[in-house]
Design a protein around this motif. Structure first.
Motif, PDB file in Angstrom:
ATOM      1  N   PHE A 272      13.675 -61.439  43.809  1.00  0.00           N
ATOM      2  CA  PHE A 272      13.702 -60.980  45.192  1.00  0.00           C
ATOM      3  C   PHE A 272      13.486 -62.120  46.189  1.00  0.00           C
ATOM      4  O   PHE A 272      13.717 -61.944  47.386  1.00  0.00           O
ATOM      5  CB  PHE A 272      12.632 -59.902  45.412  1.00  0.00           C
ATOM      6  N   THR A 273      13.047 -63.280  45.708  1.00  0.00           N
ATOM      7  CA  THR A 273      12.874 -64.398  46.635  1.00  0.00           C
ATOM      8  C   THR A 273      14.216 -64.997  47.060  1.00  0.00           C
ATOM      9  O   THR A 273      14.225 -65.968  47.827  1.00  0.00           O
ATOM     10  CB  THR A 273      11.990 -65.509  46.039  1.00  0.00           C
ATOM     11  N   MET A 274      15.331 -64.424  46.594  1.00  0.00           N
ATOM     12  CA  MET A 274      16.592 -64.832  47.228  1.00  0.00           C
ATOM     13  C   MET A 274      16.549 -64.446  48.704  1.00  0.00           C
ATOM     14  O   MET A 274      17.263 -65.033  49.520  1.00  0.00           O
ATOM     15  CB  MET A 274      17.792 -64.217  46.528  1.00  0.00           C
ATOM     16  N   ALA A 275      15.671 -63.487  49.067  1.00  0.00           N
ATOM     17  CA  ALA A 275      15.453 -63.167  50.478  1.00  0.00           C
ATOM     18  C   ALA A 275      14.860 -64.359  51.219  1.00  0.00           C
ATOM     19  O   ALA A 275      15.160 -64.573  52.395  1.00  0.00           O
ATOM     20  CB  ALA A 275      14.530 -61.955  50.609  1.00  0.00           C
ATOM     21  N   SER A 276      14.032 -65.146  50.536  1.00  0.00           N
ATOM     22  CA  SER A 276      13.469 -66.353  51.147  1.00  0.00           C
ATOM     23  C   SER A 276      14.579 -67.341  51.484  1.00  0.00           C
ATOM     24  O   SER A 276      14.604 -67.946  52.566  1.00  0.00           O
ATOM     25  CB  SER A 276      12.460 -67.013  50.193  1.00  0.00           C
ATOM     26  N   PHE A 277      15.508 -67.501  50.545  1.00  0.00           N
ATOM     27  CA  PHE A 277      16.653 -68.395  50.742  1.00  0.00           C
ATOM     28  C   PHE A 277      17.497 -67.928  51.924  1.00  0.00           C
ATOM     29  O   PHE A 277      17.857 -68.715  52.800  1.00  0.00           O
ATOM     30  CB  PHE A 277      17.488 -68.427  49.464  1.00  0.00           C
ATOM     31  N   LEU A 278      17.788 -66.625  51.963  1.00  0.00           N
ATOM     32  CA  LEU A 278      18.647 -66.089  53.021  1.00  0.00           C
ATOM     33  C   LEU A 278      17.938 -66.109  54.367  1.00  0.00           C
ATOM     34  O   LEU A 278      18.560 -66.389  55.400  1.00  0.00           O
ATOM     35  CB  LEU A 278      19.083 -64.666  52.674  1.00  0.00           C
ATOM     36  N   GLY A 279      16.637 -65.820  54.388  1.00  0.00           N
ATOM     37  CA  GLY A 279      15.878 -65.889  55.634  1.00  0.00           C
ATOM     38  C   GLY A 279      15.889 -67.288  56.213  1.00  0.00           C
ATOM     39  O   GLY A 279      16.043 -67.475  57.433  1.00  0.00           O
ATOM     40  N   ALA A 280      15.747 -68.297  55.334  1.00  0.00           N
ATOM     41  CA  ALA A 280      15.806 -69.683  55.796  1.00  0.00           C
ATOM     42  C   ALA A 280      17.211 -70.046  56.259  1.00  0.00           C
ATOM     43  O   ALA A 280      17.394 -70.786  57.234  1.00  0.00           O
ATOM     44  CB  ALA A 280      15.346 -70.623  54.680  1.00  0.00           C
ATOM     45  N   SER A 281      18.227 -69.509  55.563  1.00  0.00           N
ATOM     46  CA  SER A 281      19.616 -69.847  55.886  1.00  0.00           C
ATOM     47  C   SER A 281      20.051 -69.329  57.253  1.00  0.00           C
ATOM     48  O   SER A 281      20.895 -69.942  57.910  1.00  0.00           O
ATOM     49  CB  SER A 281      20.554 -69.296  54.803  1.00  0.00           C
ATOM     50  N   VAL A 282      19.516 -68.166  57.662  1.00  0.00           N
ATOM     51  CA  VAL A 282      19.954 -67.558  58.926  1.00  0.00           C
ATOM     52  C   VAL A 282      19.027 -67.895  60.090  1.00  0.00           C
ATOM     53  O   VAL A 282      19.184 -67.353  61.182  1.00  0.00           O
ATOM     54  CB  VAL A 282      20.063 -66.020  58.792  1.00  0.00           C
ATOM     55  N   THR A 283      18.089 -68.808  59.864  1.00  0.00           N
ATOM     56  CA  THR A 283      17.187 -69.214  60.951  1.00  0.00           C
ATOM     57  C   THR A 283      17.991 -69.814  62.098  1.00  0.00           C
ATOM     58  O   THR A 283      18.793 -70.732  61.884  1.00  0.00           O
ATOM     59  CB  THR A 283      16.167 -70.251  60.455  1.00  0.00           C
ATOM     60  N   PRO A 284      17.829 -69.318  63.315  1.00  0.00           N
ATOM     61  CA  PRO A 284      18.602 -69.852  64.444  1.00  0.00           C
ATOM     62  C   PRO A 284      18.167 -71.267  64.808  1.00  0.00           C
ATOM     63  O   PRO A 284      17.079 -71.725  64.425  1.00  0.00           O
ATOM     64  CB  PRO A 284      18.285 -68.871  65.583  1.00  0.00           C
ATOM     65  N   GLU A 285      18.990 -71.953  65.539  1.00  0.00           N
ATOM     66  CA  GLU A 285      18.685 -73.318  65.994  1.00  0.00           C
ATOM     67  C   GLU A 285      17.362 -73.312  66.749  1.00  0.00           C
ATOM     68  O   GLU A 285      17.141 -72.534  67.669  1.00  0.00           O
ATOM     69  CB  GLU A 285      19.803 -73.819  66.909  1.00  0.00           C
ATOM     70  N   GLY A 286      16.452 -74.199  66.325  1.00  0.00           N
ATOM     71  CA  GLY A 286      15.148 -74.297  66.965  1.00  0.00           C
ATOM     72  C   GLY A 286      14.106 -73.351  66.401  1.00  0.00           C
ATOM     73  O   GLY A 286      12.929 -73.418  66.776  1.00  0.00           O
ATOM     74  N   GLY A 287      14.516 -72.445  65.506  1.00  0.00           N
ATOM     75  CA  GLY A 287      13.569 -71.508  64.901  1.00  0.00           C
ATOM     76  C   GLY A 287      12.794 -72.158  63.771  1.00  0.00           C
ATOM     77  O   GLY A 287      13.199 -73.175  63.211  1.00  0.00           O
ATOM     78  N   LEU A 291       8.835 -69.480  58.916  1.00  0.00           N
ATOM     79  CA  LEU A 291       8.498 -68.177  59.483  1.00  0.00           C
ATOM     80  C   LEU A 291       9.590 -67.157  59.168  1.00  0.00           C
ATOM     81  O   LEU A 291       9.309 -66.033  58.734  1.00  0.00           O
ATOM     82  CB  LEU A 291       8.302 -68.297  60.995  1.00  0.00           C
ATOM     83  N   TRP A 292      10.853 -67.522  59.390  1.00  0.00           N
ATOM     84  CA  TRP A 292      11.957 -66.602  59.123  1.00  0.00           C
ATOM     85  C   TRP A 292      12.044 -66.265  57.631  1.00  0.00           C
ATOM     86  O   TRP A 292      12.265 -65.111  57.275  1.00  0.00           O
ATOM     87  CB  TRP A 292      13.268 -67.205  59.631  1.00  0.00           C
ATOM     88  N   ALA A 293      11.854 -67.266  56.795  1.00  0.00           N
ATOM     89  CA  ALA A 293      11.870 -67.013  55.351  1.00  0.00           C
ATOM     90  C   ALA A 293      10.698 -66.125  54.952  1.00  0.00           C
ATOM     91  O   ALA A 293      10.842 -65.231  54.100  1.00  0.00           O
ATOM     92  CB  ALA A 293      11.817 -68.339  54.591  1.00  0.00           C
TER      93      ALA A 293
END
Length: 391
Positions: A272-287, A291-293
């Protein structure tokens, strides 16, 4: 601090350290993790009995969410209460979380490295060994009658031959029905009690309210939380099923989804930590990437962990009924079948690539059965095997 508080704190720390070590070394996916847990916490540390463990595994298959993490969460609660459950979850998830975020940030620099690939393959062979050992141990405990042995074999065959991702859930429902209808044939004994869960209805209420509220969140971090919460709340069957759910509820490029899925299988810890990968991948510029992951990871896990505790409370209230105990006996046999099926696919088919692999697994299994070395000794030996084969 009183002696009682000190003793409780020591148990929480013990849970954290034990699960952290496994978080660094548990390769092979959800079913392999169940083998590691069985070897470490049931056989060696004796934190719970085989009967209790089988009930947790059965619950993790019925309740939506991350199967192996739910079992770890229940083990942590059994050992050290709610803080122990939280410690087990954080410790087992943390190494994978960190690695997945770093992979999202810095790409595939390790991919193709012969030493890394050989060690990962050797650890996959170790996963075959520990799952096979768990199958043997649980078969001896729960398949002593011809009916239970037949149910286990039927469950394994049904899952292997079925194309549906819900085959495991169907097998458990069949086992429950058989248990209710055939109490006189199964002759169940009183199943060992699971620990009482305080405020279980609160955990269930939080899970349900969170699911409802998440439909009203649609942007920024809150929108991210909503998408991953929906995916985690609707996954039956463990980590491999999370991919289609994430593709449905989380708006990310297909390339990121597949890369995150592949990375989750290559690193230790929960898939389920593929969610960590995807959360980091979709972090907006400057984010803040971490935190997002972190929000994505907490969202995808939280519903399943909350439901595990509330379901365990309901399970405990029913345990004094004869027909329910009969259903539990059938569920235990079905769980053995589920493990046998997973031993064949995906664990065996993705790990045993030749006769050398089969020989290594055979020797490792014999060593584990007859000598019972520490799981960490096994890990170090298989790492050395991987390094030697890389040459």
């Amino acid at each position: 601090m009183t002696d009682k508080n000190l003793s409780y704190f020591k148990r929480v720390v013990e849970v954290f350290v034990s699960f952290l070590l496994l978080g660094f070394t548990s390769f092979g996916g959800p079913t392999a993790h169940l083998g590691y847990f069985n070897q470490t916490f049931i056989k060696r540390k004796q934190w719970a009995s085989e009967t209790q463990y089988a009930q947790w595994v059965a619950l993790s298959q019925i309740v939506p969410g991350p199967g192996s993490s739910q079992v770890g969460f229940a083990l942590g609660y059994h050992r050290a209460g709610l803080l122990g459950a939280i410690a087990a979850f954080i410790a087992f998830t943390l190494p994978s979380f960190v690695v997945m975020v770093l992979l999202a940030q810095f790409g595939n620099h390790w991919q193709g490295n012969v030493f890394f690939d050989s060690v990962v393959h050797a650890l996959k062979l170790l996963a075959v060994v520990v799952v096979a050992d768990a199958c043997i141990s649980m078969w001896r405990s729960f398949c002593q009658s011809k009916i239970m042995a037949g149910l286990a074999l039927f469950s394994a065959a049904f899952i292997i031959l079925s194309p549906s991702g819900f085959a495991s859930l169907a097998v458990l429902l069949i086992a429950v029905l058989l248990g209710f209808l055939a109490t006189s044939s199964i002759v169940p004994t009183a199943s060992e009690s699971l620990p009482k869960i305080r405020f279980a209805w609160c955990f269930f209420a939080v899970a349900v309210v969170g699911f409802i509220v998440s439909f009203f969140l649609d942007s920024g971090l809150s929108g991210l939380f909503a998408g991953f919460y929906h995916a985690g709340a609707l996954v039956f069957g463990g980590g491999h099923v999370v991919l289609p759910m994430l593709s449905t509820f989380v708006p990310t490029p297909e390339s990121d989804l597949l890369l995150g899925y592949a990375a989750a299988q290559a690193v230790p810890g929960p898939m389920f930590t593929m969610a960590s990968f995807l959360g980091a991948s979709v972090t907006p510029e400057g984010g803040n990437v971490w935190l997002w992951a972190g929000v994505a990871t907490l969202a995808v896990f939280s519903s399943g962990l909350l439901l595990m505790l509330s379901a365990q409370a309901a399970w405990q209230r029913l345990s004094h009924h004869v027909r329910f105990r009969s259903a539990v006996a059938s569920l235990n046999a079905a769980v053995v079948g589920i493990l046998l099926a997973a031993l064949y696919y995906p664990i065996g088919t993705s790990s045993l690539l030749g006769w050398v692999d089969v020989i290594i697994v055979g020797l490792g299994l014999a060593w584990l059965i007859y000598k019972r070395p520490s799981i960490f000794v096994l890990i170090m030996v298989f790492i050395v095997v991987g390094l030697v084969r890389s040459y």
